[in-house]
Scaffold this motif. Structure first.
Motif, PDB file in Angstrom:
ATOM      1  N   PHE A 254      -5.166  -3.958  -0.441  1.00 52.65           N
ATOM      2  CA  PHE A 254      -3.892  -3.232  -0.517  1.00 52.65           C
ATOM      3  C   PHE A 254      -2.823  -4.024  -1.267  1.00 52.65           C
ATOM      4  O   PHE A 254      -1.741  -3.512  -1.509  1.00 52.65           O
ATOM      5  CB  PHE A 254      -3.404  -2.855   0.887  1.00 52.65           C
ATOM      6  CG  PHE A 254      -4.196  -1.727   1.496  1.00 52.65           C
ATOM      7  CD1 PHE A 254      -3.717  -0.423   1.436  1.00 52.65           C
ATOM      8  CD2 PHE A 254      -5.424  -1.962   2.104  1.00 52.65           C
ATOM      9  CE1 PHE A 254      -4.447   0.622   1.969  1.00 52.65           C
ATOM     10  CE2 PHE A 254      -6.158  -0.914   2.642  1.00 52.65           C
ATOM     11  CZ  PHE A 254      -5.671   0.392   2.581  1.00 52.65           C
ATOM     12  N   GLY A 255      -3.152  -5.278  -1.608  1.00 46.53           N
ATOM     13  CA  GLY A 255      -2.168  -6.115  -2.305  1.00 46.53           C
ATOM     14  C   GLY A 255      -2.421  -6.194  -3.797  1.00 46.53           C
ATOM     15  O   GLY A 255      -1.800  -6.992  -4.501  1.00 46.53           O
ATOM     16  N   VAL A 256      -3.346  -5.362  -4.317  1.00 44.92           N
ATOM     17  CA  VAL A 256      -3.667  -5.399  -5.752  1.00 44.92           C
ATOM     18  C   VAL A 256      -2.479  -4.882  -6.557  1.00 44.92           C
ATOM     19  O   VAL A 256      -1.972  -3.802  -6.276  1.00 44.92           O
ATOM     20  CB  VAL A 256      -4.901  -4.516  -6.044  1.00 44.92           C
ATOM     21  CG1 VAL A 256      -5.208  -4.517  -7.542  1.00 44.92           C
ATOM     22  CG2 VAL A 256      -6.116  -5.002  -5.258  1.00 44.92           C
ATOM     23  N   THR A 257      -2.044  -5.683  -7.547  1.00 42.28           N
ATOM     24  CA  THR A 257      -0.933  -5.216  -8.381  1.00 42.28           C
ATOM     25  C   THR A 257      -1.306  -5.154  -9.856  1.00 42.28           C
ATOM     26  O   THR A 257      -0.534  -4.667 -10.665  1.00 42.28           O
ATOM     27  CB  THR A 257       0.310  -6.109  -8.216  1.00 42.28           C
ATOM     28  OG1 THR A 257      -0.036  -7.450  -8.529  1.00 42.28           O
ATOM     29  CG2 THR A 257       0.864  -6.029  -6.802  1.00 42.28           C
ATOM     30  N   PHE A 258      -2.442  -5.683 -10.216  1.00 40.99           N
ATOM     31  CA  PHE A 258      -2.957  -5.508 -11.595  1.00 40.99           C
ATOM     32  C   PHE A 258      -4.441  -5.822 -11.587  1.00 40.99           C
ATOM     33  O   PHE A 258      -4.991  -6.229 -10.560  1.00 40.99           O
ATOM     34  CB  PHE A 258      -2.204  -6.377 -12.608  1.00 40.99           C
ATOM     35  CG  PHE A 258      -2.243  -7.854 -12.343  1.00 40.99           C
ATOM     36  CD1 PHE A 258      -3.125  -8.671 -13.049  1.00 40.99           C
ATOM     37  CD2 PHE A 258      -1.383  -8.437 -11.408  1.00 40.99           C
ATOM     38  CE1 PHE A 258      -3.137 -10.040 -12.815  1.00 40.99           C
ATOM     39  CE2 PHE A 258      -1.408  -9.806 -11.174  1.00 40.99           C
ATOM     40  CZ  PHE A 258      -2.287 -10.608 -11.881  1.00 40.99           C
TER      41      PHE A 258
END
Length: 828
Positions: A254-258
């Motif tokens: 859920f912490g994927v940003t790229f």
RNA sequence: GCCGGAGUGGCGGAAUUGGUAGACGCAAGGGACUUAAAAUCCCUCGUUCCGAAAGAACGUACCGGUUCGAGUCCGGUCUCCGGCACCA
């Protein structure tokens, strides 16, 4: 017997004797217990160095000791004879690699013999002989048949200086392992062995290698590098294909940003229009610490929370591991964090430490970026993670994987760092790969019955360009085994690590041209008798390469139904380096000591004794010229004792009642038994030869100070001297033989049984009682063995010094350690 | 960075299960033998206090803990060596 110890004559005499009597020739005998003692065979460079001496002396002591213990010992030696230096010599001096190699072998065999090493030369293996490498080719064909060998175009490590491909294992700090030239990448058709097929088994097998040093097992596990996690498919906006990633941390999904993909990733071509920028990324690929990326402008969708995330091509993503694409979680991965900082990408915290740090990572629902100076990579409690919020990392991982599998968004997966073993070398001096390229039939294996494919001798080695085999017409052009049409042979040769991956199996049989598979698979074969190797000894530099390949090959042989075992080496001893002036001995540092010089000056027994005495085998050995002198002095002392007392020893009684000896003699008798015990247990326990030799020195010191007067004294003296000779014989076999003969025995001492100690005779009658006050040594007194605890306590309390110290102080407690020590605890 | 391993006299190293720290060897100093030297043999040899002996204190990288007692066990720190290293 001469008055003066002259090693060269003595050593030559006994080396000839052993060879003539064939004392080291072994024969399989299923009725006898075997012991297979093996040292890593050398590359025949032409010169034995100190590292060899140490390695082979350790092995020889073990072999000789086990022989005296009654084992049927196999102790072979051979030559890892293919390889680069022979070609380099050919380029430099114009000698043919074959001539150079065989000349070196002759020279080195003589050197080994001059060290008194107990080898069975009837089993000598030389890997550059067709009778040997034929079976490399046979194994290759079998592996091809079973899908364990394949050809693949791939980027390989290329050494511009050696003009050859290097295995991953041969690249050290992105430079060639031999010449340290920076390695470049080159795309070539290569042959591979599918070692990855055995990754899991090789990893699990590590836990059964109880006789291996822990550090080697760690290195192997590390090398195999198992990573358990999950593969997740990320949809890409405006595209059919999904982007598959691998992660070991699904709890951070859920912490994927790229996202980042490797430059060679199949999608890269579609996503990137700007060729030039891509080239910049490629040029920095896998180099240095600098992380650079290229924004593709495309977006992926996080299948768990529908976040829209940008896709980058990045230089730090490796195509060979996982899927060649990663999800980036800057809050919980340092590399991603650095990358996010550089390209100003968002950071999203989804894991909090169980014990919250102060100041907190999250402030008012968003990351406290001032506090967040680095990624939080540890485990913790999930936040901002949909239905998984509040779970601990460990639980969340399982739950998320289950969810992903249920919704068919991906599946759990395992990845290994281990890569397949590239065996192709663009070199002459190696085993030809038994493959033919036919215009009509394509890649055709050479039929088994046509083996060996002989390495042609009539080639010119210039050192320029590719393999010299390309210029050998007779070799290059051949008929296709399938269509009989014109075809071209494979000119690549095999990595020499192939040769050393099964040589230990070849030793089980006599040298010469044998039918290896038939020999191996025969019921009650010599292989089943001798294998596995009971003790393998060599340098730690082979902790991953050779030792892992050998474990792989053994399993391949097993799966070809040739053999039953999986692990080739039961016990492994990795000896330390030989150091001088604080650095490993090497020509470039100019700190080498020539073993030949040493043997000429002091004899090989001294060289052996010193290298065994100066340090335990697994530790580095610091070279000391004075230490060598000391070892020589010790041998001279023993020689002197025997010489001076030779008449006494020969004429004295051999049987006396040792229970009625006068005190001096009984002391020596006891010390002798104690020494037998100490030397034996020191060898049995981790081969601690240094302390075993120290114990021998102590006994010799006692013998020196003992003056025999009576007949019984002389018998005791004789007994002690005999035991010294027997105990010394594995370490210093030549002088032991000579002294054994001089004391009236028939040779050979090495065929004599290893001495046994008598526990009663070794036991001390009087014990030095240690008396402590509050744990500090205050007094000592002699007591007889078996004094009861109460009595010991009484003796201690009545001791004069103790009474003086204790005075009127209150005795709080008295601790008695049986037969050893009394500790009196007193107050202020 | 991650994973291992190790830190003990002037030096190489001992101390096996928590019980005498420094076995054995090297180096050093003193002595014997010798015209002399080498070789050999004997003695001393962790540090400090003391003229010496006796004795005492300190001492196994550092700090702390457990214990009657710690080189050894536990927690933390430092240094050195080795392996892996963008492994997601």
């Amino acid at each position: 017997m001469k008055e003066k110890y002259e090693p060269s004559g003595v050593e030559f005499k006994w080396q000839r004797y052993w060879a003539e009597k064939k004392l080291f020739v072994s024969k399989a005998d299923h009725a006898r217990q075997k012991f297979y003692c093996l040292e890593m065979f050398p590359y025949p460079s032409g010169e034995i160095h100190m590292g060899h001496v140490r390695n082979y002396v350790i092995g020889d002591v073990i072999a000789r000791y086990k022989r005296m213990r009654g084992y049927n010992v196999l102790h072979p030696m051979g030559w890892d004879a293919f390889g680069l230096p022979a070609e380099n010599a050919a380029i430099k001096h114009g000698v043919h690699p074959s001539k150079w190699t065989h000349g070196n072998i002759e020279k080195m065999r003589r050197q080994l013999d001059s060290m008194g090493l107990s080898y069975d030369w009837t089993r000598e293996v030389t890997t550059c002989k067709p009778e040997y490498y034929k079976w490399n080719q046979w194994f290759f064909l079998k592996m091809l048949e079973n899908g364990l060998a394949y050809r693949k175009d791939s980027y390989v490590n290329w050494c511009p200086s050696c003009m050859t491909v290097l295995a991953n294992e041969q690249v050290i700090d992105s430079a060639c392992w031999r010449c340290e030239t920076p390695v470049t990448q080159k795309r070539l058709g290569q042959w591979f062995f599918k070692i990855t097929e055995y990754a899991e088994e090789l990893l699990k097998g590590c836990d059964e290698l109880q006789g291996w040093p822990e550090r080697v097992i760690h290195m192997q596990k590390n090398w195999i590098g198992k990573g358990e996690g999950v593969e997740v498919d990320f949809p890409v906006e405006g595209m059919e294909e999904k982007l598959r990633i691998f992660t070991t941390r699904p709890d951070t999904l859920f912490g994927v940003t790229f996202m980042c993909i490797a430059p060679e990733h199949p999608l890269t071509e579609k996503l990137v229009k700007d060729r030039k920028s891509l080239e910049t990324i490629e040029s920095k690929y896998g180099k240095g610490d600098e992380k650079i990326g290229l924004d593709t402008g495309y977006f992926a969708i996080n299948p768990l929370n529908r976040d829209r995330i940008p896709i980058f091509v990045a230089n730090f993503v490796i195509m060979e591991y996982g899927t060649g694409a990663i999800m980036s979680v800057p809050a919980h991965d340092q590399r991603d964090f650095d990358f996010a900082k550089k390209y100003d990408l968002p950071v999203k915290v989804v894991i909090l430490p169980e014990i919250p740090p102060n100041p907190p990572l999250i402030k008012g629902g968003s990351p406290n970026l001032e506090q967040l100076t680095e990624a939080y990579e540890d485990e913790g409690i999930l936040v901002d993670s949909g239905q998984f919020t509040g779970l601990r990392s460990e639980i969340a991982r399982q739950e998320i994987i289950r969810f992903i599998e249920e919704k068919e968004l991906g599946r759990s997966a395992v990845n290994y760092k281990l890569r397949d073993w590239g065996i192709s070398r663009q070199r002459y001096w190696g085993t030809p790969i038994p493959i033919v390229y036919c215009d009509r039939c394509g890649i055709v294996p050479v039929p088994e019955e046509s083996l060996p494919v002989i390495l042609p001798e009539d080639v010119k080695i210039t050192g320029k360009g590719g393999s010299p085999l390309l210029e050998s017409r007779t070799f290059l052009s051949t008929d296709c085994p399938r269509c009989r049409g014109k075809a071209r042979r494979e000119t690549d040769t095999m990595d020499t690590f192939v040769d050393s991956s099964w040589y230990f199996a070849r030793y089980c049989f006599e040298k010469g041209d044998i039918d290896l598979p038939a020999c191996l698979s025969a019921p009650k074969s010599e292989f089943t008798y001798w294998m596995p190797v009971d003790q393998y000894i060599g340098g730690v530099e082979h902790a991953v390469l050779h030792l892992l390949y050998s474990r792989f090959f053994t399993r391949v042989m097993r799966d070809l139904d040739l053999i039953k075992i999986s692990e080739p080496f039961q016990n492994l001893l990795t000896q330390g380096m030989v150091i001088k002036d604080g650095a490993k001995m090497s020509k470039s540092k100019g700190n080498v000591v020539d073993p030949n010089y040493l043997i000429e000056k002091y004899g090989s027994d001294t060289a052996r004794l010193f290298s065994l005495f100066a340090a335990p085998p697994e530790k580095d050995l610091e070279w000391s010229d004075r230490g060598v002198e000391g070892a020589y002095r010790f041998l001279n002392r023993i020689w002197g004792i025997v010489y001076k007392n030779r008449r006494n020893i020969q004429n004295s009684l051999s049987r006396v009642d040792y229970r009625t000896l006068r005190p001096g003699a009984s002391g020596l008798y006891r010390k002798t038994h104690q020494t037998i015990k100490k030397v034996t247990t020191d060898i049995e326990r981790e081969y601690h030869f240094n302390t075993a030799i120290a114990a021998l020195m102590e006994l010799v010191n006692e013998i020196t100070s003992f003056q025999p007067e009576t007949g019984e004294d002389r018998a005791t003296f004789k007994f002690a001297v005999q035991q010294v000779i027997l105990l010394l014989s594995p370490f210093c076999p030549h002088i032991a033989e000579e002294l054994w003969e001089a004391t009236g025995h028939n040779p050979s001492v090495i065929e004599h049984k290893w001495p046994e100690w008598d526990e009663d005779a070794a036991r001390e009658d009087t014990i030095e009682l240690v008396i402590q006050v509050n744990g500090k040594l205050r007094s000592k007194t002699l007591i007889t063995r078996g004094t009861p605890d109460e009595e010991m306590k009484k003796i201690a309390l009545e001791d004069e010094k103790i009474r003086e110290i204790a005075g009127n102080k209150k005795i709080k407690n008295v601790i008695v350690v049986k037969g050893k020590l009394v500790n009196i605890v007193i107050g202020e």
